[in-house]
Design a protein around this motif. Structure first.
Motif, PDB file in Angstrom:
ATOM      1  N   ARG A 124       0.824  -1.216   0.000  1.00 55.10           N
ATOM      2  CA  ARG A 124       0.000   0.000   0.000  1.00 55.10           C
ATOM      3  C   ARG A 124       0.855   1.263   0.000  1.00 55.10           C
ATOM      4  N   VAL A 125       0.189   2.322  -0.389  1.00 55.42           N
ATOM      5  CA  VAL A 125       0.721   3.679  -0.308  1.00 55.42           C
ATOM      6  C   VAL A 125      -0.292   4.461   0.516  1.00 55.42           C
ATOM      7  N   THR A 126       0.210   5.210   1.489  1.00 58.27           N
ATOM      8  CA  THR A 126      -0.691   5.936   2.386  1.00 58.27           C
ATOM      9  C   THR A 126      -0.403   7.430   2.328  1.00 58.27           C
ATOM     10  N   LEU A 127      -1.477   8.197   2.200  1.00 50.94           N
ATOM     11  CA  LEU A 127      -1.425   9.654   2.306  1.00 50.94           C
ATOM     12  C   LEU A 127      -2.160  10.009   3.593  1.00 50.94           C
ATOM     13  N   ALA A 128      -1.435  10.558   4.554  1.00 48.83           N
ATOM     14  CA  ALA A 128      -2.033  10.947   5.832  1.00 48.83           C
ATOM     15  C   ALA A 128      -1.773  12.426   6.058  1.00 48.83           C
ATOM     16  N   VAL A 129      -2.822  13.143   6.447  1.00 49.79           N
ATOM     17  CA  VAL A 129      -2.708  14.582   6.667  1.00 49.79           C
ATOM     18  C   VAL A 129      -3.346  14.923   8.008  1.00 49.79           C
ATOM     19  N   ARG A 130      -2.594  15.674   8.810  1.00 50.03           N
ATOM     20  CA  ARG A 130      -3.056  16.075  10.130  1.00 50.03           C
ATOM     21  C   ARG A 130      -2.701  17.542  10.380  1.00 50.03           C
ATOM     22  N   ARG A 131      -3.569  18.203  11.097  1.00 52.01           N
ATOM     23  CA  ARG A 131      -3.289  19.574  11.536  1.00 52.01           C
ATOM     24  C   ARG A 131      -2.685  19.487  12.937  1.00 52.01           C
ATOM     25  N   ALA A 132      -1.612  20.245  13.155  1.00 52.42           N
ATOM     26  CA  ALA A 132      -0.970  20.338  14.471  1.00 52.42           C
ATOM     27  C   ALA A 132      -0.794  21.824  14.770  1.00 52.42           C
ATOM     28  N   GLY A 133      -1.772  22.395  15.414  1.00 48.79           N
ATOM     29  CA  GLY A 133      -1.746  23.837  15.673  1.00 48.79           C
ATOM     30  C   GLY A 133      -1.879  24.595  14.372  1.00 48.79           C
ATOM     31  N   GLU A 134      -0.915  25.444  14.089  1.00 49.55           N
ATOM     32  CA  GLU A 134      -0.933  26.238  12.860  1.00 49.55           C
ATOM     33  C   GLU A 134      -0.341  25.491  11.671  1.00 49.55           C
ATOM     34  N   ARG A 135       0.241  24.342  11.904  1.00 53.06           N
ATOM     35  CA  ARG A 135       0.913  23.587  10.848  1.00 53.06           C
ATOM     36  C   ARG A 135       0.051  22.420  10.380  1.00 53.06           C
ATOM     37  N   ILE A 136       0.286  22.067   9.132  1.00 57.76           N
ATOM     38  CA  ILE A 136      -0.350  20.874   8.575  1.00 57.76           C
ATOM     39  C   ILE A 136       0.759  19.925   8.166  1.00 57.76           C
ATOM     40  N   HIS A 137       0.640  18.689   8.623  1.00 55.78           N
ATOM     41  CA  HIS A 137       1.635  17.665   8.315  1.00 55.78           C
ATOM     42  C   HIS A 137       1.072  16.734   7.254  1.00 55.78           C
ATOM     43  N   ILE A 138       1.815  16.548   6.182  1.00 53.00           N
ATOM     44  CA  ILE A 138       1.443  15.640   5.105  1.00 53.00           C
ATOM     45  C   ILE A 138       2.482  14.532   5.081  1.00 53.00           C
ATOM     46  N   ASP A 139       2.038  13.311   5.337  1.00 49.41           N
ATOM     47  CA  ASP A 139       2.931  12.151   5.351  1.00 49.41           C
ATOM     48  C   ASP A 139       2.532  11.189   4.248  1.00 49.41           C
ATOM     49  N   ILE A 140       3.513  10.759   3.485  1.00 53.55           N
ATOM     50  CA  ILE A 140       3.292   9.749   2.456  1.00 53.55           C
ATOM     51  C   ILE A 140       4.220   8.596   2.776  1.00 53.55           C
ATOM     52  N   THR A 141       3.644   7.435   3.003  1.00 54.01           N
ATOM     53  CA  THR A 141       4.423   6.242   3.317  1.00 54.01           C
ATOM     54  C   THR A 141       4.030   5.132   2.356  1.00 54.01           C
ATOM     55  N   ASP A 142       4.922   4.162   2.218  1.00 56.15           N
ATOM     56  CA  ASP A 142       4.624   3.037   1.333  1.00 56.15           C
ATOM     57  C   ASP A 142       5.335   1.797   1.846  1.00 56.15           C
ATOM     58  N   THR A 143       4.999   0.686   1.258  1.00 52.54           N
ATOM     59  CA  THR A 143       5.610  -0.587   1.627  1.00 52.54           C
ATOM     60  C   THR A 143       6.683  -0.989   0.619  1.00 52.54           C
ATOM     61  N   GLY A 144       7.194  -0.007  -0.120  1.00 51.34           N
ATOM     62  CA  GLY A 144       8.247  -0.252  -1.102  1.00 51.34           C
ATOM     63  C   GLY A 144       9.596  -0.459  -0.440  1.00 51.34           C
ATOM     64  N   PRO A 145      10.633  -0.693  -1.244  1.00 53.69           N
ATOM     65  CA  PRO A 145      11.954  -1.042  -0.714  1.00 53.69           C
ATOM     66  C   PRO A 145      12.718   0.129  -0.104  1.00 53.69           C
ATOM     67  N   GLY A 146      12.324   1.350  -0.366  1.00 49.27           N
ATOM     68  CA  GLY A 146      13.059   2.493   0.152  1.00 49.27           C
ATOM     69  C   GLY A 146      14.279   2.787  -0.702  1.00 49.27           C
ATOM     70  N   MET A 147      15.081   3.726  -0.239  1.00 50.17           N
ATOM     71  CA  MET A 147      16.267   4.139  -0.986  1.00 50.17           C
ATOM     72  C   MET A 147      17.515   3.547  -0.344  1.00 50.17           C
ATOM     73  N   ALA A 148      18.509   3.314  -1.167  1.00 53.42           N
ATOM     74  CA  ALA A 148      19.802   2.854  -0.671  1.00 53.42           C
ATOM     75  C   ALA A 148      20.436   3.970   0.153  1.00 53.42           C
ATOM     76  N   ALA A 149      21.192   3.593   1.188  1.00 52.49           N
ATOM     77  CA  ALA A 149      21.800   4.566   2.095  1.00 52.49           C
ATOM     78  C   ALA A 149      22.674   5.579   1.359  1.00 52.49           C
ATOM     79  N   ASP A 150      23.421   5.140   0.355  1.00 52.65           N
ATOM     80  CA  ASP A 150      24.296   6.064  -0.365  1.00 52.65           C
ATOM     81  C   ASP A 150      23.514   7.053  -1.233  1.00 52.65           C
ATOM     82  N   GLU A 151      22.272   6.711  -1.576  1.00 52.36           N
ATOM     83  CA  GLU A 151      21.446   7.623  -2.368  1.00 52.36           C
ATOM     84  C   GLU A 151      20.796   8.698  -1.501  1.00 52.36           C
ATOM     85  N   LEU A 152      20.625   8.425  -0.216  1.00 54.69           N
ATOM     86  CA  LEU A 152      19.990   9.397   0.672  1.00 54.69           C
ATOM     87  C   LEU A 152      20.775  10.697   0.748  1.00 54.69           C
TER      88      LEU A 152
END
Length: 168
Positions: A124-152
């Protein structure tokens, strides 16, 4: 331009009364995708402004929920075609007004969701959005392999793409 023609014809077809609701939904998707693509083309033109140090943000009040709903409508079929669940958790009021650059916010969310769908083979791919006071947090997560450490280390370097991107 050809893109303006696509947008224009989609608008004309939407005004014709003989279309059923399924056809209208498809036409709205074509219209929204065309409008978003036009914005992306304009964003590409902004790259030269970024390089020249002249990029300007165009802040405006807009409905974040509506913007995110449009992006999810575009990405839903792509996720489904790949056999992925697109989970949307928008903990926002129905009309959540924000003051920001709508184009840039939309571009960032669309790019992140698009990459998550592209590089996730199962789960799955998840789009989660929450308000925290004056800020809005947008989180996108997935069950994919991620990035290699050297690419970060190169994550925010301009015009860089990870090895997985070269393979897709």
């Amino acid at each position: 331009t050809p893109l303006n023609a696509v947008i224009g014809y989609a608008q004309i077809l939407l005004e014709e009364p003989q279309h059923d609701s399924a056809t209208r939904t498809r036409l709205r998707t074509v219209l929204q995708a065309g409008q978003r693509l036009l914005r992306l083309v304009n964003d590409v033109l902004d790259l030269s402004k970024i390089e020249a140090g002249g990029l300007q943000l165009h802040r405006q009040h807009f409905d974040l929920r509506q913007e995110l709903d449009e992006i999810v409508q575009l990405m839903g079929p792509r996720a489904a075609a790949r056999g992925l669940d697109l989970v949307v958790d928008l903990a926002l009021e129905r009309a959540e007004p924000v003051h920001a650059d709508r184009t840039k916010v939309g571009q960032m969310v669309l790019n992140l969701l698009s990459n998550a769908v592209k590089f996730t083979d199962q789960g799955r791919v998840t789009l989660a959005v929450r308000r925290a006071g004056e800020r809005i947090h947008i989180d996108i997560t997935d069950t994919g392999p991620g990035m290699a450490a050297d690419e970060l280390a190169q994550l925010f370097a301009p015009f860089r793409q990870g090895q997985a991107g070269l393979d897709k």
